[in-house]
Design an enzyme around this catalytic site. Structure first.
Site, PDB file in Angstrom:
ATOM      1  N   ARG A  20      63.820 -38.008   5.980  1.00 27.22           N
ATOM      2  CA  ARG A  20      64.793 -36.941   5.705  1.00 27.22           C
ATOM      3  C   ARG A  20      66.220 -37.434   5.928  1.00 27.22           C
ATOM      4  NH1 ARG A  20      64.381 -31.193   5.546  1.00 27.22           N
ATOM      5  NH2 ARG A  20      66.411 -30.244   5.888  1.00 27.22           N
ATOM      6  N   ALA A  24      69.099 -37.769   3.113  1.00 25.08           N
ATOM      7  CA  ALA A  24      70.331 -37.015   3.363  1.00 25.08           C
ATOM      8  C   ALA A  24      71.554 -37.923   3.285  1.00 25.08           C
ATOM      9  CB  ALA A  24      70.266 -36.324   4.724  1.00 25.08           C
ATOM     10  N   PHE A  41      91.336 -34.453  -2.920  1.00 20.36           N
ATOM     11  CA  PHE A  41      90.548 -35.284  -2.004  1.00 20.36           C
ATOM     12  C   PHE A  41      90.923 -36.749  -2.160  1.00 20.36           C
ATOM     13  CE2 PHE A  41      86.871 -37.882  -0.884  1.00 20.36           C
ATOM     14  CZ  PHE A  41      86.690 -37.488   0.430  1.00 20.36           C
ATOM     15  N   GLU A  79      88.783 -30.236   2.914  1.00 19.28           N
ATOM     16  CA  GLU A  79      88.968 -30.344   1.463  1.00 19.28           C
ATOM     17  C   GLU A  79      87.624 -30.392   0.744  1.00 19.28           C
ATOM     18  OE1 GLU A  79      90.745 -29.851  -1.760  1.00 19.28           O
ATOM     19  OE2 GLU A  79      92.165 -30.407  -0.184  1.00 19.28           O
ATOM     20  N   ALA A 125     103.209 -37.065  17.760  1.00 17.33           N
ATOM     21  CA  ALA A 125     102.918 -38.437  18.174  1.00 17.33           C
ATOM     22  C   ALA A 125     104.052 -39.381  17.778  1.00 17.33           C
ATOM     23  CB  ALA A 125     101.593 -38.902  17.564  1.00 17.33           C
TER      24      ALA A 125
END
Length: 134
Positions: A20, A24, A41, A79, A125
């Protein structure tokens, strides 16, 4: 007899353990390939190529470095989820519907919030790295 689409899904659900996980992994890579076909993206992924290595230079310690990288990855995750929502809505039908608009707007808002979090974290930062003479 050719298998029906729902039979393929059922076959995946019956898998267990390493089988599995292995399957996946390939579904995840297929999702990344599909995401690459989306302009937003792709832009975020290209930005991550710059920002992730930069995080090792800007970050003052491993926690800050991890936060900088984490916010970049979070934007890409959100996204992909937004694209999944939009794709599912478009699959239902092209006609305008108030609930379809609402789902797409909420996905877009999630992307906006992740971008604001990422930007704020990076600005803080960078301020600490360059703007603080101490």
């Amino acid at each position: 007899m050719t298998p029906q689409p729902h039979e393929d899904v059922t076959a995946q659900k019956r898998r267990t353990g390493l089988s599995r996980m292995w399957h996946a992994l390939f579904y995840s890579f297929a999702g990344l390939r599909a995401g690459w076909g989306e302009t937003a993206f792709r832009q975020e992924a290209i930005a991550s190529v710059v920002l992730v290595p930069l995080a090792f230079w800007v970050g003052q310690g491993w926690v800050e470095t991890a936060l900088l990288i984490g916010t970049v990855v979070l934007v890409m995750v959100v996204e992909l989820l937004n694209t999944g929502i939009e794709t599912a809505i478009d699959r239902i039908g092209p006609e305008w519907h108030v609930l379809s608009k609402r789902a797409k707007d909420m996905g877009s808002a999630a992307v906006l919030l992740s971008l604001l979090l990422c930007s704020g974290t990076w600005i803080a930062a960078l301020w600490m790295h360059f703007g603080n003479p101490a």
